[in-house]
Enzyme design. Structure first.
Site, PDB file in Angstrom:
ATOM      1  N   GLY A  14       0.845  -1.205   0.000  1.00 58.44           N
ATOM      2  CA  GLY A  14       0.000   0.000   0.000  1.00 58.44           C
ATOM      3  C   GLY A  14       0.873   1.245   0.000  1.00 58.44           C
ATOM      4  N   ASP A  57      -1.725  -7.914  -4.862  1.00 55.95           N
ATOM      5  CA  ASP A  57      -2.806  -7.979  -3.872  1.00 55.95           C
ATOM      6  C   ASP A  57      -2.295  -8.793  -2.687  1.00 55.95           C
ATOM      7  OD1 ASP A  57      -5.017  -8.488  -2.337  1.00 55.95           O
ATOM      8  OD2 ASP A  57      -6.263  -9.227  -3.981  1.00 55.95           O
ATOM      9  N   VAL A  58      -2.104  -8.136  -1.545  1.00 55.83           N
ATOM     10  CA  VAL A  58      -1.483  -8.825  -0.410  1.00 55.83           C
ATOM     11  C   VAL A  58      -2.338  -9.969   0.139  1.00 55.83           C
ATOM     12  CG1 VAL A  58      -0.038  -6.878   0.328  1.00 55.83           C
ATOM     13  CG2 VAL A  58      -2.337  -7.148   1.313  1.00 55.83           C
ATOM     14  N   ASN A  84       1.983  -2.124   5.386  1.00 52.07           N
ATOM     15  CA  ASN A  84       1.144  -0.937   5.621  1.00 52.07           C
ATOM     16  C   ASN A  84      -0.258  -1.076   5.026  1.00 52.07           C
ATOM     17  OD1 ASN A  84       0.642   2.187   5.759  1.00 52.07           O
ATOM     18  ND2 ASN A  84       0.441   1.624   3.603  1.00 52.07           N
ATOM     19  N   SER A 136      -2.798  -0.358  14.608  1.00 52.46           N
ATOM     20  CA  SER A 136      -3.619   0.810  14.949  1.00 52.46           C
ATOM     21  C   SER A 136      -3.827   0.781  16.453  1.00 52.46           C
ATOM     22  CB  SER A 136      -4.980   0.726  14.255  1.00 52.46           C
ATOM     23  OG  SER A 136      -5.884   1.642  14.837  1.00 52.46           O
ATOM     24  N   TYR A 149     -12.043  -4.509  12.053  1.00 53.39           N
ATOM     25  CA  TYR A 149     -10.757  -3.801  11.929  1.00 53.39           C
ATOM     26  C   TYR A 149      -9.922  -3.975  13.217  1.00 53.39           C
ATOM     27  CZ  TYR A 149      -7.685   0.279  11.065  1.00 53.39           C
ATOM     28  OH  TYR A 149      -6.618   1.121  10.874  1.00 53.39           O
ATOM     29  N   ALA A 151     -10.143  -6.340  15.425  1.00 53.42           N
ATOM     30  CA  ALA A 151      -9.700  -7.738  15.537  1.00 53.42           C
ATOM     31  C   ALA A 151      -8.485  -7.975  14.651  1.00 53.42           C
ATOM     32  CB  ALA A 151     -10.838  -8.681  15.158  1.00 53.42           C
ATOM     33  N   LYS A 153      -6.239  -5.762  13.694  1.00 54.09           N
ATOM     34  CA  LYS A 153      -5.060  -5.050  14.213  1.00 54.09           C
ATOM     35  C   LYS A 153      -4.577  -5.657  15.533  1.00 54.09           C
ATOM     36  CE  LYS A 153      -4.796  -1.989  10.846  1.00 54.09           C
ATOM     37  NZ  LYS A 153      -3.696  -2.039   9.874  1.00 54.09           N
TER      38      LYS A 153
HETATM   39  N1  LIG Z   1      -5.389   6.886   8.658  1.00 50.44           N
HETATM   40  C1  LIG Z   1      -5.405   6.580   9.935  1.00 50.44           C
HETATM   41  O1  LIG Z   1      -5.873   7.360  10.793  1.00 50.44           O
HETATM   42  C2  LIG Z   1      -4.841   5.280  10.426  1.00 50.44           C
HETATM   43  C3  LIG Z   1      -4.819   5.053  11.797  1.00 50.44           C
HETATM   44  C4  LIG Z   1      -4.290   3.884  12.282  1.00 50.44           C
HETATM   45  C5  LIG Z   1      -3.783   2.933  11.407  1.00 50.44           C
HETATM   46  N2  LIG Z   1      -3.829   3.158  10.068  1.00 50.44           N
HETATM   47  C6  LIG Z   1      -3.295   2.114   9.196  1.00 50.44           C
HETATM   48  O2  LIG Z   1      -2.317   2.661   8.347  1.00 50.44           O
HETATM   49  C7  LIG Z   1      -2.298   1.938   7.111  1.00 50.44           C
HETATM   50  C8  LIG Z   1      -2.414   2.911   5.947  1.00 50.44           C
HETATM   51  O3  LIG Z   1      -3.630   3.644   6.085  1.00 50.44           O
HETATM   52  P1  LIG Z   1      -4.007   4.941   5.202  1.00 50.44           P
HETATM   53  O4  LIG Z   1      -4.792   5.817   6.099  1.00 50.44           O
HETATM   54  O5  LIG Z   1      -2.806   5.457   4.520  1.00 50.44           O
HETATM   55  O6  LIG Z   1      -5.034   4.265   4.177  1.00 50.44           O
HETATM   56  P2  LIG Z   1      -5.318   4.551   2.630  1.00 50.44           P
HETATM   57  O7  LIG Z   1      -6.702   4.028   2.408  1.00 50.44           O
HETATM   58  O8  LIG Z   1      -5.000   5.961   2.270  1.00 50.44           O
HETATM   59  O9  LIG Z   1      -4.259   3.593   1.924  1.00 50.44           O
HETATM   60  C9  LIG Z   1      -4.317   2.190   2.060  1.00 50.44           C
HETATM   61  C10 LIG Z   1      -3.386   1.566   1.048  1.00 50.44           C
HETATM   62  O10 LIG Z   1      -3.504   0.140   1.138  1.00 50.44           O
HETATM   63  C11 LIG Z   1      -3.580  -0.385  -0.186  1.00 50.44           C
HETATM   64  N3  LIG Z   1      -4.286  -1.675  -0.200  1.00 50.44           N
HETATM   65  C12 LIG Z   1      -5.541  -1.946   0.232  1.00 50.44           C
HETATM   66  N4  LIG Z   1      -5.817  -3.232   0.016  1.00 50.44           N
HETATM   67  C13 LIG Z   1      -4.725  -3.796  -0.564  1.00 50.44           C
HETATM   68  C14 LIG Z   1      -4.396  -5.088  -1.029  1.00 50.44           C
HETATM   69  N5  LIG Z   1      -5.272  -6.098  -0.950  1.00 50.44           N
HETATM   70  N6  LIG Z   1      -3.170  -5.304  -1.561  1.00 50.44           N
HETATM   71  C15 LIG Z   1      -2.284  -4.295  -1.663  1.00 50.44           C
HETATM   72  N7  LIG Z   1      -2.523  -3.045  -1.228  1.00 50.44           N
HETATM   73  C16 LIG Z   1      -3.739  -2.805  -0.704  1.00 50.44           C
HETATM   74  C17 LIG Z   1      -4.341   0.659  -0.975  1.00 50.44           C
HETATM   75  O11 LIG Z   1      -4.111   0.493  -2.356  1.00 50.44           O
HETATM   76  C18 LIG Z   1      -3.730   1.938  -0.395  1.00 50.44           C
HETATM   77  O12 LIG Z   1      -2.515   2.224  -1.071  1.00 50.44           O
HETATM   78  C19 LIG Z   1      -3.439   0.933   7.200  1.00 50.44           C
HETATM   79  O13 LIG Z   1      -2.940  -0.321   7.598  1.00 50.44           O
HETATM   80  C20 LIG Z   1      -4.334   1.500   8.280  1.00 50.44           C
HETATM   81  O14 LIG Z   1      -5.084   0.510   8.917  1.00 50.44           O
HETATM   82  C21 LIG Z   1      -4.349   4.313   9.540  1.00 50.44           C
END
Ligand SMILES: NC(=O)c1ccc[n+]([C@@H]2O[C@H](COP(=O)([O-])OP(=O)(O)OC[C@H]3O[C@@H](n4cnc5c(N)ncnc54)[C@H](O)[C@@H]3O)[C@@H](O)[C@H]2O)c1
Length: 241
Positions: A14, A57-58, A84, A136, A149, A151, A153
């Site tokens: 991601g 696709d992970v 990520n 998270s 979500y 569960a 994390k």
């Molecule tokens: N934004 C927040 O407040 C927040 C808080 C805590 C944790 N997180 C975690 O941080 C990470 C990034 O979040 P973000 O806010 O940048 O989200 P985002 O939605 O902006 O980006 C998520 C990324 O994951 C990729 N992705 C999704 N499914 C995929 C798959 N099957 N294979 C490959 N790539 C895939 C998407 O293409 C995208 O690039 C996530 O794991 C999220 O749970 C985010």
């Protein structure tokens, strides 16, 4: 003195968007060759990003195996893996469908199993490596409407600690960063009231920028964190205290 991550190869899942893009940019700035993985077939990254993009696709072990084999062949090693990629499909339990639950677990948790399973083969033979999982704070605190979500994390915490014990003898360090509230598309879906409620509960009184997270990832990828493994670090402005 050279850059901190010179001659290192990093893979960021991601890694072409949101927090992942900030992580890819930071690791590249520190000298690593960075591969960003995402689901879209034609991700066009601006040329100002010094990142190689690959579709993967992970949640699909075959896709992960093929992509990582290709990177290992192209780059010669994979030294740093940042898990990520993540999604949300929020709902209260009565309204949450089985597929909402399964989709979140299969990307956020099983996706990390897939990448770690494949990369550990390379890292074990190299006798070094860094795995940094993005969890998270919700994995520790829980959150109404996010049982799937949370569960996924929370599962990552047990996974991280187990892998840290399993791989430590070969100098492979595994840690988890748990962000709080970060400004990205994922949180862009929240209402103004939800955003204000979040901000009022953050002791540092501001949401995180993606760079607040990527700077800590760079620390866990660097030699400076060489004696740290199996840890969960909240990067949340104090939200989960
Ligand atoms: N934004 C927040 O407040 C927040 C808080 C805590 C944790 N997180 C975690 O941080 C990470 C990034 O979040 P973000 O806010 O940048 O989200 P985002 O939605 O902006 O980006 C998520 C990324 O994951 C990729 N992705 C999704 N499914 C995929 C798959 N099957 N294979 C490959 N790539 C895939 C998407 O293409 C995208 O690039 C996530 O794991 C999220 O749970 C985010």
């Amino acid at each position: 003195m050279g850059l901190k991550l010179e001659n290192k190869v990093a893979v960021v899942t991601g890694g072409a968007k949101g927090i992942g893009l900030a992580i890819s940019d930071k690791l590249a700035e520190d000298g690593a060759t960075v591969y960003a993985l995402g689901r879209s077939t034609n991700m066009e990254l601006d040329s100002k990003h010094n990142i190689i993009y690959k579709q993967c696709d992970v949640s699909d072990l075959e896709s992960v195996t093929n992509t990582f084999n290709e990177i290992q062949k192209e780059a010669g090693s994979i030294d740093i893996l940042v898990n990520n990629a993540g999604i949300t499909k929020d709902n209260l339990i009565l309204r949450m469908s089985e597929s909402d639950f399964d989709d979140v677990i299969s990307i956020n948790l099983k996706g990390v199993f897939n990448t770690c399973k494949v990369v550990s083969r390379f890292m074990l033979s190299q006798k070094q490596g860094r795995i940094i999982n993005i969890g998270s704070i919700v994995g520790t605190t829980g959150n109404a409407g996010q049982s799937n979500y949370a569960a996924s994390k929370a599962g990552l915490i047990g996974f991280t600690k187990s892998l840290a014990k399993e791989l430590a003898a070969r100098n492979i360090l595994v840690n988890l960063i748990a962000p709080g509230y970060v400004l990205t598309d994922m949180t862009g879906k929240l209402t103004e009231d939800q955003v204000n409620a979040f901000k009022n509960n953050i002791p540092l009184k501001r949401a995180a920028e993606p760079s607040d997270i990527s700077d800590v990832v760079a620390f866990f990828a660097s030699n400076e964190s060489r004696y740290i493994t199996g840890q969960v670090l909240h990067v949340d402005g104090g939200l989960a205290i």
